[in-house]
Design an enzyme around this catalytic site. Structure first.
Site, PDB file in Angstrom:
ATOM      1  N   GLY A 125      68.549 -23.829  -6.496  1.00  5.28           N
ATOM      2  CA  GLY A 125      69.537 -24.552  -7.377  1.00  5.28           C
ATOM      3  C   GLY A 125      69.454 -26.111  -6.851  1.00  5.28           C
ATOM      4  O   GLY A 125      70.483 -26.795  -6.836  1.00  5.28           O
ATOM      5  N   ASN A 127      67.966 -28.813  -7.984  1.00 11.66           N
ATOM      6  CA  ASN A 127      67.777 -30.131  -8.882  1.00 11.66           C
ATOM      7  C   ASN A 127      68.781 -30.770  -9.224  1.00 11.66           C
ATOM      8  O   ASN A 127      68.724 -31.895  -9.854  1.00 11.66           O
ATOM      9  CB  ASN A 127      66.923 -29.381 -10.061  1.00 11.66           C
ATOM     10  CG  ASN A 127      67.973 -28.339 -10.783  1.00 11.66           C
ATOM     11  OD1 ASN A 127      68.229 -27.396 -10.280  1.00 11.66           O
ATOM     12  ND2 ASN A 127      68.120 -28.727 -12.079  1.00 11.66           N
ATOM     13  N   GLY A 129      73.304 -31.589  -8.533  1.00  6.54           N
ATOM     14  CA  GLY A 129      74.916 -31.049  -7.826  1.00  6.54           C
ATOM     15  C   GLY A 129      75.018 -30.903  -6.152  1.00  6.54           C
ATOM     16  O   GLY A 129      74.047 -31.909  -5.673  1.00  6.54           O
ATOM     17  N   ILE A 130      75.378 -30.118  -5.740  1.00  2.00           N
ATOM     18  CA  ILE A 130      75.509 -29.873  -4.285  1.00  2.00           C
ATOM     19  C   ILE A 130      74.276 -29.412  -3.795  1.00  2.00           C
ATOM     20  O   ILE A 130      74.070 -29.786  -2.704  1.00  2.00           O
ATOM     21  CB  ILE A 130      76.757 -28.742  -3.946  1.00  2.00           C
ATOM     22  CG1 ILE A 130      78.057 -29.208  -4.493  1.00  2.00           C
ATOM     23  CG2 ILE A 130      76.700 -28.388  -2.754  1.00  2.00           C
ATOM     24  CD1 ILE A 130      79.067 -28.068  -4.622  1.00  2.00           C
ATOM     25  N   TYR A 286      83.356 -13.709 -11.520  1.00  2.00           N
ATOM     26  CA  TYR A 286      82.828 -14.954 -10.667  1.00  2.00           C
ATOM     27  C   TYR A 286      83.266 -14.560  -9.127  1.00  2.00           C
ATOM     28  O   TYR A 286      82.876 -14.748  -8.086  1.00  2.00           O
ATOM     29  CB  TYR A 286      83.371 -16.375 -11.188  1.00  2.00           C
ATOM     30  CG  TYR A 286      83.119 -17.408 -10.317  1.00  2.00           C
ATOM     31  CD1 TYR A 286      81.613 -17.779 -10.092  1.00  2.00           C
ATOM     32  CD2 TYR A 286      83.991 -18.070  -9.409  1.00  2.00           C
ATOM     33  CE1 TYR A 286      81.351 -18.921  -9.408  1.00  2.00           C
ATOM     34  CE2 TYR A 286      83.769 -19.224  -8.738  1.00  2.00           C
ATOM     35  CZ  TYR A 286      82.445 -19.505  -8.679  1.00  2.00           C
ATOM     36  OH  TYR A 286      82.108 -20.683  -7.678  1.00  2.00           O
TER      37      TYR A 286
END
Length: 436
Positions: A125, A127, A129-130, A286
């Protein structure tokens, strides 16, 4: 009681000077008495500098034999060893570890003075944000970073943007769809063909606020993307992580793991991955997945820590404004309203970067870290019985989808360029099932 002249723990009394031996040990010299000692005059602790020079620095020697150091990035020259500025105190235990960073620290600041040249990292992930800030921080300090993303085009565009800022950075975009275990398996194979090592694995990608949906594997999406696929990816890359020791794996969890309903009595495939909408609650799914992250990090430390791999679970920050809230406008609005009071993305990635590459914590694994400080996770995450049951269930779910070939990559290793040899792959397959 004698009051110190300064409130800085590092600052020494007048007359003392910090120096460094050729093998990296720090000693202290007093100008007037001409004495030397190995312990800091104020803290009484010993320090050692890292073996590497900061990224961009080079050691050179004049014609007269004097050693000097050149900073090629800032175009500066000095006769003082720059590693002295980043000396690390020797700690006897995790409790003795000195806190150097906090919630305001950025990922770039954590890596100040580090040179990661030669190391290879994977960030899922990456690409946005964090994940992007984590990958950017590592790449800025010489690390080769693989952007493991579902959308290959966006990953390539992100890398192109990063290279405009730092042309010398080494970044690669690989496709992986965490909602497909087959895609995870193919990514592990592709990566092992291209690279023969994996020093850092940052499991950052995740989803939040999804309605009840099933993946192509028939599993609930939040559970598979946030936990099961990352669990599977780590096991597939375990031989490469062993080959690259000391290596590190960082699970990006969340403080929400403290609100999970999982325990040793109710944990089951149906609770982890509800097959029906009637038994599904988005926020609870979540929280459960984030507890699974912490449980997995601690369990893997118990199983693989002696092989030289350190595992960490981290909390990046509260309500950080990222692409994670994209699935429901209410969450987007809420996160936008509180954005001025939360961490920036560079601050949010600091704890991930700290666990992935900081020298301070390199000796310690199997811990939960918040604001670059090791702290206690929930009581449930410390339950070894619960983590072992999650381990067995996770392996069973993967085998149910892919069969026993899930942990046997032998058919994919026909090429002579394969990163894993057949012996390592065979050992991995046997190991995974004997540890159940």
């Amino acid at each position: 009681m004698e009051i110190p002249e300064t409130d800085s723990e590092d600052e020494m009394a007048p007359g003392w000077e910090e120096r460094c031996t050729a093998d990296g040990l720090v000693f202290y010299a007093h100008h007037s008495s001409r004495t030397t000692q190995w312990h800091h005059p104020r803290t009484n602790k010993r320090k050692r500098v890292t073996g590497e020079l900061p990224f961009g620095w080079e050691r050179q020697i004049t014609e007269e034999g004097k050693v000097f150091f050149v900073d090629h990035i800032n175009h500066k020259t000095t006769y003082t060893d720059p590693r002295l500025a980043f000396a690390v105190e020797e700690s006897k235990s995790l409790r003795d570890l000195r806190q150097r960073f906090d919630c305001s620290t950025t990922g770039i600041q954590v890596l100040h003075g580090r040179d990661l040249t030669g190391q290879v990292a994977i960030v899922t992930g990456a690409n946005c944000g964090i994940g992007y800030e984590t990958a950017r921080s590592l790449a800025y300090h010489g690390c080769t970073v693989v952007f493991a993303c579902r959308d290959l085009r966006k990953a390539e565009e992100t890398i192109a943007h990063l290279k405009k800022q730092r042309p010398s950075s080494s970044c690669h975009a690989f496709q992986v769809d965490l909602s497909s275990l087959t895609s995870v398996r193919m990514f592990a194979h592709t990566f092992s063909v291209r690279f023969d090592r994996c020093d850092i694995l940052v499991l950052n990608a995740g989803v939040f606020g999804l309605p009840h949906t099933l993946t192509e594997d028939g599993l609930e999406t939040t559970f598979q993307v946030n936990h099961l696929s990352h669990f599977y990816l780590t096991l597939l890359l375990q031989p490469l992580l062993v080959r690259s020791v000391p290596s590190r794996v960082v699970f990006v969890s969340c403080e929400a793991h403290r609100f999970s309903a999982l325990d040793t009595e109710n944990i089951s495939e149906e609770l982890l991955s509800p097959s029906h909408k009637s038994t599904f609650t988005s926020i609870m799914a979540y929280c459960n997945s984030k507890l699974c992250n912490v449980l997995t990090a601690l369990e893997m430390q118990r199983r693989f820590g002696e092989q030289g791999i350190n595992f960490y679970a981290v909390h990046p920050g509260n309500a950080v404004s990222t692409y994670l809230t994209r699935h429901w406008w209410v969450y987007r609005l809420l996160f936008a309203l509180i954005r001025p009071f939360t961490k920036s993305l560079q601050q949010a990635c600091a704890t991930c970067v700290y666990c992935a590459a900081s020298v301070d914590i390199s000796r310690y694994g199997g811990i939960y870290v918040n604001n670059c400080v090791p702290c206690l996770p929930s009581q449930a995450s410390l339950n070894s019985v619960l983590s072992n049951r999650l381990w067995v269930i996770s392996l069973s779910m993967i085998e149910h989808v892919l069969g026993r070939r899930a942990f046997n990559m032998q058919p994919l290793s026909d090429s002579s360029e394969q990163g894993l040899n057949s012996e390592e792959l065979c050992v991995m397959g046997k190991m995974l099932f004997t540890l159940m």
